[in-house]
Each structure stands twice: as structure tokens, then as C-alpha cells.
Design a protein around this motif. Sequence first.
Motif, PDB file in Angstrom:
ATOM      1  N   ASP A  46      85.523  17.367  39.022  1.00 51.96           N
ATOM      2  CA  ASP A  46      84.228  17.569  39.676  1.00 51.96           C
ATOM      3  C   ASP A  46      84.417  17.584  41.183  1.00 51.96           C
ATOM      4  OD1 ASP A  46      81.078  16.982  38.465  1.00 51.96           O
ATOM      5  OD2 ASP A  46      81.396  17.141  40.625  1.00 51.96           O
ATOM      6  N   VAL A  47      83.661  18.450  41.867  1.00 52.90           N
ATOM      7  CA  VAL A  47      83.778  18.537  43.330  1.00 52.90           C
ATOM      8  C   VAL A  47      83.062  17.374  44.016  1.00 52.90           C
ATOM      9  CG1 VAL A  47      84.098  21.039  43.484  1.00 52.90           C
ATOM     10  CG2 VAL A  47      81.772  20.108  43.346  1.00 52.90           C
ATOM     11  N   ASP A  48      82.254  16.656  43.261  1.00 52.03           N
ATOM     12  CA  ASP A  48      81.497  15.534  43.821  1.00 52.03           C
ATOM     13  C   ASP A  48      82.379  14.280  43.831  1.00 52.03           C
ATOM     14  OD1 ASP A  48      79.867  13.356  44.244  1.00 52.03           O
ATOM     15  OD2 ASP A  48      78.167  14.185  43.129  1.00 52.03           O
ATOM     16  N   SER A  56      78.087  26.837  30.724  1.00 53.04           N
ATOM     17  CA  SER A  56      76.887  26.955  31.562  1.00 53.04           C
ATOM     18  C   SER A  56      76.006  28.101  31.078  1.00 53.04           C
ATOM     19  CB  SER A  56      77.280  27.242  33.017  1.00 53.04           C
ATOM     20  OG  SER A  56      78.141  26.245  33.510  1.00 53.04           O
ATOM     21  N   GLU A 106      75.381  25.513  25.866  1.00 51.16           N
ATOM     22  CA  GLU A 106      74.985  24.184  25.372  1.00 51.16           C
ATOM     23  C   GLU A 106      73.488  24.172  25.079  1.00 51.16           C
ATOM     24  OE1 GLU A 106      74.814  21.176  23.750  1.00 51.16           O
ATOM     25  OE2 GLU A 106      76.849  21.326  24.527  1.00 51.16           O
ATOM     26  N   ALA A 122      82.869  29.822  41.696  1.00 52.93           N
ATOM     27  CA  ALA A 122      83.838  28.886  42.296  1.00 52.93           C
ATOM     28  C   ALA A 122      84.642  28.167  41.208  1.00 52.93           C
ATOM     29  CB  ALA A 122      83.107  27.865  43.167  1.00 52.93           C
ATOM     30  N   ARG A 140      63.030  17.012  37.398  1.00 54.73           N
ATOM     31  CA  ARG A 140      63.290  18.372  37.892  1.00 54.73           C
ATOM     32  C   ARG A 140      62.209  19.353  37.428  1.00 54.73           C
ATOM     33  NH1 ARG A 140      69.515  19.140  36.404  1.00 54.73           N
ATOM     34  NH2 ARG A 140      68.851  17.908  34.628  1.00 54.73           N
ATOM     35  N   PHE A 168      78.209  28.540  41.734  1.00 57.07           N
ATOM     36  CA  PHE A 168      79.002  27.434  41.173  1.00 57.07           C
ATOM     37  C   PHE A 168      79.933  27.953  40.072  1.00 57.07           C
ATOM     38  CE2 PHE A 168      75.021  25.441  42.639  1.00 57.07           C
ATOM     39  CZ  PHE A 168      75.524  24.469  43.486  1.00 57.07           C
ATOM     40  N   VAL A 193      85.295  21.155  33.578  1.00 55.70           N
ATOM     41  CA  VAL A 193      84.999  21.423  34.987  1.00 55.70           C
ATOM     42  C   VAL A 193      83.498  21.255  35.226  1.00 55.70           C
ATOM     43  CG1 VAL A 193      85.349  23.047  36.879  1.00 55.70           C
ATOM     44  CG2 VAL A 193      86.864  23.116  34.866  1.00 55.70           C
ATOM     45  N   GLY A 194      83.112  20.179  35.937  1.00 51.46           N
ATOM     46  CA  GLY A 194      81.701  19.842  36.149  1.00 51.46           C
ATOM     47  C   GLY A 194      81.325  18.686  35.237  1.00 51.46           C
ATOM     48  N   GLY A 206      78.541  18.225  31.148  1.00 52.42           N
ATOM     49  CA  GLY A 206      80.003  18.127  31.206  1.00 52.42           C
ATOM     50  C   GLY A 206      80.540  16.755  30.848  1.00 52.42           C
ATOM     51  N   THR A 236      81.306  23.561  32.884  1.00 52.28           N
ATOM     52  CA  THR A 236      79.929  23.097  32.696  1.00 52.28           C
ATOM     53  C   THR A 236      79.301  22.822  34.061  1.00 52.28           C
ATOM     54  OG1 THR A 236      80.865  20.885  32.443  1.00 52.28           O
ATOM     55  CG2 THR A 236      80.304  22.036  30.419  1.00 52.28           C
ATOM     56  N   VAL A 237      79.301  23.833  34.914  1.00 56.23           N
ATOM     57  CA  VAL A 237      78.751  23.667  36.267  1.00 56.23           C
ATOM     58  C   VAL A 237      77.301  24.182  36.305  1.00 56.23           C
ATOM     59  CG1 VAL A 237      80.998  23.762  37.404  1.00 56.23           C
ATOM     60  CG2 VAL A 237      79.731  25.890  37.011  1.00 56.23           C
ATOM     61  N   PRO A 238      76.535  23.812  37.330  1.00 55.63           N
ATOM     62  CA  PRO A 238      75.122  24.213  37.374  1.00 55.63           C
ATOM     63  C   PRO A 238      74.926  25.712  37.554  1.00 55.63           C
ATOM     64  CG  PRO A 238      75.623  22.541  39.052  1.00 55.63           C
ATOM     65  CD  PRO A 238      76.923  23.012  38.500  1.00 55.63           C
ATOM     66  N   HIS A 296      75.227  16.272  33.476  1.00 53.48           N
ATOM     67  CA  HIS A 296      74.495  15.929  32.256  1.00 53.48           C
ATOM     68  C   HIS A 296      75.157  16.500  31.011  1.00 53.48           C
ATOM     69  CE1 HIS A 296      71.448  15.397  35.406  1.00 53.48           C
ATOM     70  NE2 HIS A 296      70.885  14.537  34.579  1.00 53.48           N
TER      71      HIS A 296
HETATM   72  N1  LIG Z   1      71.071  19.252  31.398  1.00 51.47           N
HETATM   73  C1  LIG Z   1      70.699  19.843  30.278  1.00 51.47           C
HETATM   74  O1  LIG Z   1      69.890  19.280  29.540  1.00 51.47           O
HETATM   75  C2  LIG Z   1      71.252  21.184  29.870  1.00 51.47           C
HETATM   76  C3  LIG Z   1      71.967  21.985  30.769  1.00 51.47           C
HETATM   77  N2  LIG Z   1      72.452  23.200  30.360  1.00 51.47           N
HETATM   78  C4  LIG Z   1      73.230  24.041  31.277  1.00 51.47           C
HETATM   79  O2  LIG Z   1      74.506  23.411  31.498  1.00 51.47           O
HETATM   80  C5  LIG Z   1      74.983  23.693  32.812  1.00 51.47           C
HETATM   81  C6  LIG Z   1      75.297  22.380  33.531  1.00 51.47           C
HETATM   82  O3  LIG Z   1      74.083  21.680  33.686  1.00 51.47           O
HETATM   83  P1  LIG Z   1      74.035  20.116  34.008  1.00 51.47           P
HETATM   84  O4  LIG Z   1      75.156  19.420  33.339  1.00 51.47           O
HETATM   85  O5  LIG Z   1      72.650  19.688  33.721  1.00 51.47           O
HETATM   86  O6  LIG Z   1      74.306  20.134  35.591  1.00 51.47           O
HETATM   87  P2  LIG Z   1      74.516  18.883  36.530  1.00 51.47           P
HETATM   88  O7  LIG Z   1      73.965  19.271  37.852  1.00 51.47           O
HETATM   89  O8  LIG Z   1      74.046  17.637  35.874  1.00 51.47           O
HETATM   90  O9  LIG Z   1      76.122  18.751  36.656  1.00 51.47           O
HETATM   91  C7  LIG Z   1      76.948  19.762  37.126  1.00 51.47           C
HETATM   92  C8  LIG Z   1      78.190  19.152  37.761  1.00 51.47           C
HETATM   93  O10 LIG Z   1      79.062  20.221  38.169  1.00 51.47           O
HETATM   94  C9  LIG Z   1      79.685  19.844  39.394  1.00 51.47           C
HETATM   95  N3  LIG Z   1      80.221  21.043  40.050  1.00 51.47           N
HETATM   96  C10 LIG Z   1      79.569  22.009  40.744  1.00 51.47           C
HETATM   97  N4  LIG Z   1      80.434  22.964  41.129  1.00 51.47           N
HETATM   98  C11 LIG Z   1      81.661  22.601  40.680  1.00 51.47           C
HETATM   99  C12 LIG Z   1      82.957  23.188  40.759  1.00 51.47           C
HETATM  100  N5  LIG Z   1      83.160  24.362  41.365  1.00 51.47           N
HETATM  101  N6  LIG Z   1      83.980  22.534  40.203  1.00 51.47           N
HETATM  102  C13 LIG Z   1      83.808  21.335  39.574  1.00 51.47           C
HETATM  103  N7  LIG Z   1      82.598  20.750  39.469  1.00 51.47           N
HETATM  104  C14 LIG Z   1      81.544  21.363  40.002  1.00 51.47           C
HETATM  105  C15 LIG Z   1      78.593  19.128  40.150  1.00 51.47           C
HETATM  106  O11 LIG Z   1      79.094  18.316  41.185  1.00 51.47           O
HETATM  107  C16 LIG Z   1      77.915  18.324  39.018  1.00 51.47           C
HETATM  108  O12 LIG Z   1      78.481  17.042  38.877  1.00 51.47           O
HETATM  109  C17 LIG Z   1      73.899  24.533  33.486  1.00 51.47           C
HETATM  110  O13 LIG Z   1      74.199  25.891  33.325  1.00 51.47           O
HETATM  111  C18 LIG Z   1      72.640  24.175  32.684  1.00 51.47           C
HETATM  112  O14 LIG Z   1      71.680  25.219  32.736  1.00 51.47           O
HETATM  113  C19 LIG Z   1      72.286  23.626  29.068  1.00 51.47           C
HETATM  114  C20 LIG Z   1      71.613  22.856  28.144  1.00 51.47           C
HETATM  115  C21 LIG Z   1      71.031  21.578  28.484  1.00 51.47           C
END
Ligand SMILES: NC(=O)C1=CN([C@@H]2O[C@H](COP(=O)(O)OP(=O)(O)OC[C@H]3O[C@@H](n4cnc5c(N)ncnc54)[C@H](O)[C@@H]3O)[C@@H](O)[C@H]2O)C=CC1
Length: 409
Positions: free
Chosen positions: A29-31, A114, A143, A95, A311, A92, A6-7, A12, A76-78, A10
Motif C-alpha cells: 500500500d502507498v499509505d 477494483s 468484488e 499507477a 461516504r 490509482f 496491491v491496496g 484489499g 484492489t485500489v480505489p 476495505h
Molecule cells: N468497499 C466496498 O464495500 C467495495 C469496494 N469495491 C471496489 O473495490 C475497490 C477498492 O475499494 P476499497 O477497498 O473500498 O478502497 P479503499 O479506499 O478502502 O482502499 C484502497 C487502498 O488502496 C491504496 N492505494 C491507492 N493507490 C495505490 C497504489 N498505486 N498502490 C498500492 N496501494 C494503493 C490506498 O492507500 C488504500 O489503502 C474499488 O474499486 C471499489 O469500488 C467493490 C465492492 C465493495
Amino acid sequence: MTVAVVGLGHIGLPTALLLAQRHEVVGVDVDETRVATLEAGELPLEEPGLDALHAEVEDSFTATTAMEPADAYVITVPTPLDQRENVADLGFVRAAVESVADVVSSGELVVLESTVPPGTSERLVQPILADAVDDVAYAHCPERAIPERTLEEMTSNDRVVGTDGAATETIRDLYAFTDGELHLTDPTTAEFVKLAENTSRDVGIALANEFATLAEGIGVDAHEAIDIANEHPRVDILNPGPGVGGHCITTDPWFLTGADAQARLVPLARDINDGMPDHVLGLVREQVAHVRRPRVAVLGVAYKGNVSDTRETPAGRFIRRAENDGYDVRVHDPHVDSYDEPLVDRETALDGADCAVVITDHDAFRDLSPADFDGMRTRTIVDSRNLLAHDTLREAGISVSVLGDGTQG
Ligand SMILES: NC(=O)C1=CN([C@@H]2O[C@H](COP(=O)(O)OP(=O)(O)OC[C@H]3O[C@@H](n4cnc5c(N)ncnc54)[C@H](O)[C@@H]3O)[C@@H](O)[C@H]2O)C=CC1
Ligand SMILES: CC(=O)N[C@@H]1[C@@H](OP(=O)(O)OP(=O)(O)OC[C@H]2O[C@@H](n3ccc(=O)[nH]c3=O)[C@H](O)[C@@H]2O)O[C@H](C(=O)O)[C@@H](O)[C@@H]1O
């Protein structure tokens, strides 16, 4: 087993594709645009190795906007920081967990990857699931992969698994794609571990930054001093720089401290790191003190070297402050396609400039030669990453100031 991820961002998307090597995976993904891109056989983001993996698992991975029942769910949502309140925005997560709760059945597994504040699993996530089904198994597996090495790290890093002991074998099966060890603990400790790791890095960088500013006042080169100190078997000082960027290390310390008024070191480290762009601006001011309306070329807006991610970049704070001071700022980054400020090529950024400021440690800047700065009106450089060939540049008559080097003043 069938797994719903879910999500598909980067974290997921690479996770879903790795899982699809051994399981049937549906990515939710909701997108809608993101899902349409994936359904068209394309990837919405770049990471080394991701294209090949995507091609390898095309028969066992699908993407959709509608939650579907599965045997296991990986969320794996934000989890952004609510900037106004300085607390986690868990909207997020709530939801996503609610959408899983709508379809989950008895005996299935839900994993939250997350990054969340300590207590989130116990107080927010598990009660929603328990309301839906009595005996759902739950784990928090944060992660810890690093951008640009995401797949490499996901398949080799150890994992923290915070669980109440149920479904351990299913969890092992799920994470069979990593050669790393699984460290089993409870969910709140797993939440704490993730935040402690990033907070430790933030505090370490703040210490390096403090050494840099101290060294400038004392008249020594912090970089040389740190290199020598790091020869000690129990010392490992990090690198000073223009501040800490990226959406995790700037956020996670606040998730850890929450509203706890007893936390002192962690907020102080955040404050020191957030102050570094101003410190870099101070070095620029010294270089252009004689110019009435200085033009500044910013080299690098990515939050760190050789990535395209902007970011929370320290470049943002630097540019805003410099513009407020009346500087004419031009911005160049060879890795970034679009940013809040217009981006220009390197020659255009440097043309007529009075100071070139290196903000990001891209390899592309490392070998810049004196001739590359020929178009400047006044040839001065501030290197906030200790990256360039300073001696060569100085020998060519360029005035170079290096963050943390107090030997040139
Ligand atoms: N990007 C990174 O390098 C790292 C991220 N994290 C953590 O992992 C988690 C995810 O981060 P990212 O992947 O970077 O975020 P991201 O913003 O790249 O992707 C998150 C995805 O979740 C989707 N989403 C949001 N709400 C949703 C829902 N209710 N149902 C389904 N999809 C939904 C969004 O549309 C988006 O495509 C966060 O908690 C972040 O802090 C942890 C380690 C590394
Ligand atoms: C403990 C740890 O190393 N955490 C990693 C971190 O990834 P991230 O790319 O944000 O970390 P980073 O490479 O330390 O960079 C953060 C920021 O700090 C700066 N930085 C880094 C090291 C240093 O010596 N000096 C310095 O100024 C970088 O330029 C950048 O602006 O945070 C990731 C995350 O949680 O998203 C996590 O998965 C990664 O493993």
C-alpha cells in the motif's frame, strides 16, 4: 504460491488475510501510516471477524510500501468518480498496474478486483502488462461483498472471473477461500456484470422512491402497499428512503453509462435518488412551517443502517440544504466518530429542536420512545426510513411524518 495484494483498504485487506490462510501474502500500500499500523500488528479498519483472521495468519502476511515480485498479483485500489467530469478516475488503477508491470515475470497472474468501466481491462490494463511481459495471465474479478459482512460474503459469494482462459487453475487456487461458484467469462463482460448489479439496485431503489412520493400525493401508505405487493411471487420492491449513499451504488451507474447519450433510465434513477434529500427537507418544512428559525436534529449520518461509513451519505445533501434554508442543524450518529459536521449526543441534538429527522436506519433508533423526545421545543418527527413506532409516538402527542405515507395529511 506467493501473492501480492496491491491496496490494503476495505476490500484489499480482508482479501489479503483470506489469501494468507493458504498462501504467502505480501500486502502493498502507498499509505505509509496504514502499512506501519499493520506492521505494528494492528488493523486500520474494523470488520466482523477481521481481528481473529489477522491473528490466525500473522506468520503468512506482511505489509510493505514497496512492490515485491510474487507469483500472483491482486489489485484492489480505489476507483473514485471524477465528480467534475462524471467519469471514472482510473489514476490509482494505472499507477498500481504500472507498479506490478515493473516486477511481473512471464507466466505469472495479475487479477484486477477494483470496479472499473467496461473496456478498462482491454484498453488500459492489459496493454501495460503486455508491454512488460509477453505471456502474463490476466483476470478481472470484481468484488461484491457488502460492508459489515465483508468476510462472510467474501467466503460465500459467487465470483465473476473475466479471463481470456489462461491460468484458470491458478485463479481457482487463489479463490479457494470462497464456497461460492466461479462464473467464467471475458474481462469486459465481468466489468459489465459488476456495474449492472449495482445499477439494478439503484434503479430498484429509485422506483421505490417514486412509489413513495406518488403515495404521498395519492393518500396511501407506500410501505403498506409495497409489503402487500411483495407477497406476489414475481414482485420484489425495495425500500424507499432519503436517497442512495455509499461510494459504489452512487458511482457505478455512471461507470456503466459513460458518455453514452442513449442511456436514459440509468441517469434518471440517479436523479430521482439524488432528489430524495430535498424531498425529505420538504417534509421537514411542513412540520416546522410555524417556527421562525427552526432547529433540526438529524439522527444518522452513516449512509445506511448499523455502519459507520459516511461516504456519499444522503445526510450530507440534506444538512447542506437545510442550513442553506436558515435552519439550525445538530447532528447525532451513534455509529460515527467523526464527520464534516460536528457530532453531538442524542440528547444534545434533540434539546430545543423543532423537528427530529431520521436519516439512517440504525437499530439504535428503532425503539425511541416518546420520552426520548421530551427535550424538544416542538415535538415533530420526520421518519425517512419508516423505522420508528409511529402509533406510540403519535398517541403521546408527537406529530410524525413518514416518507411515503400519504395517509396522515
Ligand atoms: N468497499 C466496498 O464495500 C467495495 C469496494 N469495491 C471496489 O473495490 C475497490 C477498492 O475499494 P476499497 O477497498 O473500498 O478502497 P479503499 O479506499 O478502502 O482502499 C484502497 C487502498 O488502496 C491504496 N492505494 C491507492 N493507490 C495505490 C497504489 N498505486 N498502490 C498500492 N496501494 C494503493 C490506498 O492507500 C488504500 O489503502 C474499488 O474499486 C471499489 O469500488 C467493490 C465492492 C465493495
Ligand atoms: C448489488 C448490491 O447489493 N451491491 C452491494 C452494494 O453495497 P451497498 O452497501 O452500497 O448497498 P446497499 O445496501 O444497497 O445500500 C446502498 C444505499 O441504498 C440505500 N437503500 C438500500 C436498499 C433499499 O431498499 N433502499 C435504500 O434506500 C441504503 O440506505 C444505502 O444508502 O454495493 C457494493 C459495492 O459495489 O461496493 C456491493 O459489493 C454490494 O454487494
